[in-house]
Design a protein around this motif. Structure first.
Motif, PDB file in Angstrom:
ATOM      1  N   ALA A  33      24.254  12.870  31.329  1.00  0.00           N
ATOM      2  CA  ALA A  33      23.687  11.909  30.395  1.00  0.00           C
ATOM      3  C   ALA A  33      24.029  12.285  28.963  1.00  0.00           C
ATOM      4  O   ALA A  33      24.396  11.437  28.163  1.00  0.00           O
ATOM      5  CB  ALA A  33      22.178  11.846  30.569  1.00  0.00           C
ATOM      6  N   VAL A  34      23.910  13.571  28.646  1.00  0.00           N
ATOM      7  CA  VAL A  34      24.227  14.009  27.291  1.00  0.00           C
ATOM      8  C   VAL A  34      25.716  13.804  27.024  1.00  0.00           C
ATOM      9  O   VAL A  34      26.113  13.375  25.951  1.00  0.00           O
ATOM     10  CB  VAL A  34      23.824  15.484  27.083  1.00  0.00           C
ATOM     11  CG1 VAL A  34      24.296  15.977  25.729  1.00  0.00           C
ATOM     12  CG2 VAL A  34      22.321  15.638  27.197  1.00  0.00           C
ATOM     13  N   TRP A  41      27.553  11.528  28.325  1.00  0.00           N
ATOM     14  CA  TRP A  41      27.753  10.088  28.107  1.00  0.00           C
ATOM     15  C   TRP A  41      27.446   9.727  26.670  1.00  0.00           C
ATOM     16  O   TRP A  41      28.223   9.058  25.998  1.00  0.00           O
ATOM     17  CB  TRP A  41      26.862   9.264  29.050  1.00  0.00           C
ATOM     18  CG  TRP A  41      26.995   7.789  28.845  1.00  0.00           C
ATOM     19  CD1 TRP A  41      27.955   6.981  29.368  1.00  0.00           C
ATOM     20  CD2 TRP A  41      26.159   6.947  28.041  1.00  0.00           C
ATOM     21  NE1 TRP A  41      27.765   5.680  28.941  1.00  0.00           N
ATOM     22  CE2 TRP A  41      26.670   5.626  28.136  1.00  0.00           C
ATOM     23  CE3 TRP A  41      25.031   7.176  27.251  1.00  0.00           C
ATOM     24  CZ2 TRP A  41      26.081   4.544  27.470  1.00  0.00           C
ATOM     25  CZ3 TRP A  41      24.444   6.100  26.587  1.00  0.00           C
ATOM     26  CH2 TRP A  41      24.970   4.801  26.696  1.00  0.00           C
ATOM     27  N   MET A  42      26.322  10.207  26.178  1.00  0.00           N
ATOM     28  CA  MET A  42      25.926   9.875  24.819  1.00  0.00           C
ATOM     29  C   MET A  42      26.933  10.411  23.812  1.00  0.00           C
ATOM     30  O   MET A  42      27.274   9.748  22.853  1.00  0.00           O
ATOM     31  CB  MET A  42      24.533  10.430  24.513  1.00  0.00           C
ATOM     32  CG  MET A  42      23.442   9.661  25.219  1.00  0.00           C
ATOM     33  SD  MET A  42      21.790  10.276  24.844  1.00  0.00           S
ATOM     34  CE  MET A  42      21.672   9.930  23.112  1.00  0.00           C
TER      35      MET A  42
END
Lengths: 106, 107
Positions: free
Chosen positions: A79-80, A82-83
């Motif tokens: 997720a990190v 992706w961000m």
């Protein structure tokens, strides 16, 4: 994101953020384990965990008489990443947008 | 959810044109200009909200807001992915940010 208000509310509390961070470090924990060594009661921890569960940030399994909590199964690293990736993409795009606009002004 | 912004030295209508004209989009979006895109909201010169999909990936929602400022127009972009994955991801990113300063208070 229709779930966003619950997540914001759940994470607005610094104790809950700290509990979530602690859960992420290991293999999950019970309210009793989390309360150990912290200046809050087991009941307070259980209440916070319930809010986090309501926001979909942790899931829970029964372990004897207690519930064992874990962060929801989304690899946090992914997720990190992706961000970070999307952020970098937009930095590039907006810089390119500025160049496009400048070209047309000339 | 990711947010970025930039100030363009032009008025909002010019900024809007650069954002939405097909040819101009290709210039600054590159390959992303070819993605399947569906517009959810369009207020020329002010606000554009669209969804886009890259191959088989889950779609994401992009919100672009134009704000007149001294010297031009601020273009603010927010991209979010939906679904339970996104909420956990957001939590993970916030958790990582606050990892160095957890404050504990009695409930």
């Amino acid at each position: 994101m229709s779930d966003a208000p619950d997540v914001f509310g759940a994470l607005a509390d610094p104790t809950r953020r700290a509990l979530l961070e602690r859960l992420s470090a290991g293999d999950g924990a019970t309210a009793t384990e989390l309360a150990t060594g912290l200046p809050i009661t087991r009941q307070a921890v259980a209440k916070h965990l319930s809010v986090l569960a309501g926001a979909g940030l942790v899931d829970a399994r029964r372990q004897g008489r207690e519930m064992r909590y874990r962060p929801t199964p989304a690899p946090l690293g992914d997720a990190v990443a992706w961000m970070t990736g999307i952020g970098a993409e937009w930095d590039e795009r907006l810089a390119a947008l500025a160049r496009t606009v400048q070209r047309r002004r000339a | 959810m990711v947010a970025r912004d930039i100030v363009l030295p032009v008025d909002p209508d010019t900024a809007w044109e650069a954002l939405t004209d097909d040819d101009l989009r290709r210039e600054w979006l590159g390959e992303a200009a070819e993605r399947e895109t569906v517009v959810e909201e369009s207020e020329p010169g002010e606000r554009l909200v669209f969804w886009w999909w890259e191959g088989e990936e889950p779609g994401s929602r992009v919100e672009v807001v134009l704000t007149p400022v001294v010297g031009g127009t601020r273009v603010s972009v927010t991209e979010s992915v939906t679904g339970p994955w996104a909420c956990s991801g957001f939590a993970g990113a916030l958790g990582a940010r606050f990892a160095n300063a957890p404050e504990l208070v009695a409930a």
